[in-house]
Design an enzyme around this catalytic site. Structure first.
Site, PDB file in Angstrom:
ATOM      1  N   GLY A  46     -66.844  72.304  39.013  1.00  0.00           N
ATOM      2  CA  GLY A  46     -68.231  72.245  38.563  1.00  0.00           C
ATOM      3  C   GLY A  46     -68.469  73.240  37.449  1.00  0.00           C
ATOM      4  N   GLN A  51     -73.066  78.480  31.687  1.00  0.00           N
ATOM      5  CA  GLN A  51     -71.708  79.049  31.709  1.00  0.00           C
ATOM      6  C   GLN A  51     -70.987  78.866  30.379  1.00  0.00           C
ATOM      7  OE1 GLN A  51     -70.603  77.148  35.703  1.00  0.00           O
ATOM      8  NE2 GLN A  51     -69.401  79.026  35.677  1.00  0.00           N
ATOM      9  N   CYS A  88     -65.570  80.675  41.057  1.00  0.00           N
ATOM     10  CA  CYS A  88     -66.431  80.341  39.932  1.00  0.00           C
ATOM     11  C   CYS A  88     -65.646  80.565  38.640  1.00  0.00           C
ATOM     12  CB  CYS A  88     -67.665  81.240  39.961  1.00  0.00           C
ATOM     13  SG  CYS A  88     -68.811  80.949  38.610  1.00  0.00           S
ATOM     14  N   LEU A  89     -65.789  79.650  37.682  1.00  0.00           N
ATOM     15  CA  LEU A  89     -65.074  79.803  36.413  1.00  0.00           C
ATOM     16  C   LEU A  89     -65.553  81.032  35.651  1.00  0.00           C
ATOM     17  CD1 LEU A  89     -64.786  76.093  35.198  1.00  0.00           C
ATOM     18  CD2 LEU A  89     -63.119  77.475  36.436  1.00  0.00           C
ATOM     19  N   HIS A 130     -73.914  75.514  44.380  1.00  0.00           N
ATOM     20  CA  HIS A 130     -73.382  76.558  43.502  1.00  0.00           C
ATOM     21  C   HIS A 130     -73.875  76.359  42.070  1.00  0.00           C
ATOM     22  CE1 HIS A 130     -69.848  79.212  42.167  1.00  0.00           C
ATOM     23  NE2 HIS A 130     -70.276  78.677  41.036  1.00  0.00           N
ATOM     24  N   GLU A 131     -73.758  75.123  41.570  1.00  0.00           N
ATOM     25  CA  GLU A 131     -74.122  74.871  40.168  1.00  0.00           C
ATOM     26  C   GLU A 131     -75.633  74.942  39.956  1.00  0.00           C
ATOM     27  OE1 GLU A 131     -71.765  75.148  38.242  1.00  0.00           O
ATOM     28  OE2 GLU A 131     -70.157  74.772  39.676  1.00  0.00           O
ATOM     29  N   HIS A 134     -76.697  78.434  39.405  1.00  0.00           N
ATOM     30  CA  HIS A 134     -76.431  78.921  38.040  1.00  0.00           C
ATOM     31  C   HIS A 134     -77.642  78.672  37.134  1.00  0.00           C
ATOM     32  CE1 HIS A 134     -72.345  80.394  37.728  1.00  0.00           C
ATOM     33  NE2 HIS A 134     -71.837  79.331  38.316  1.00  0.00           N
TER      34      HIS A 134
HETATM   35 ZN    ZN Z   1     -70.004  79.119  39.103  1.00  0.00          ZN
END
Ligand code: ZN
Length: 155
Positions: A46, A51, A88-89, A130-131, A134
């Site tokens: 995701g 991000q 998380c990226l 999660h997304e 963000h």
């Molecule tokens: Zn993330």
């Protein structure tokens, strides 16, 4: 194919609230495509627009079933509970234990700004939560139970 630079925790843009999308534009379509490229390139499931530095309410998710684009997503129902590792990226190489709902129903628009409802269980439910966080400027580390762990990558 265009890979965008993923912002790393500590970057202010990850703490900002993203703005709603009111109209689909060629530029935003390109953003969505680039977000998929960037997510797949980093082996993520995701990615949220902030991000990659864009403060718009756009999320892409692919947990291995289907690619999903969620524009202006709103979680309308949750049920159950799951506790497990999450990464998380924007925090490469680390993961932590987070408790999430095990079922999520989310309302969003697709790339043509048509409204739809997506239901997710397990990993997909986790990714949606999660997304969406963000987009409100929050990172999963705020919810981690216990210490962050180093992740060993197998190359
Ligand atoms: Zn993330």
């Amino acid at each position: 194919m265009a890979i965008r630079k993923v912002r790393i925790m500590g970057d202010e843009v990850l703490t900002k609230v993203c703005r709603e999308v009111t109209e689909m534009t060629p530029r935003l379509r390109q953003l969505v495509n680039d977000m998929f490229d960037t997510m797949y390139d980093s082996m993520g499931v995701g990615l949220a627009a902030n991000q990659v530095g864009i403060l718009r309410r756009i999320v892409v998710i692919d947990c291995g079933d289907d690619p999903h684009v969620l524009i202006n997503p709103v979680i309308i129902e949750t049920a159950g509970e799951q506790t497990g590792p999450e990464g998380c990226l924007s925090l490469p190489g680390q993961s932590g234990i987070v408790t999430r709902p095990d079922y999520v129903k989310v309302k969003a628009c697709d790339e043509d700004m048509e409204e739809f409802v997506l239901e997710g269980e397990g990993l997909l439910a986790r990714a949606i939560c999660h997304e969406c966080e963000h987009l409100d400027g929050h990172m999963f580390v705020e919810k981690v139970e216990g210490p962050l762990e180093d992740v060993d990558y197998e190359e």
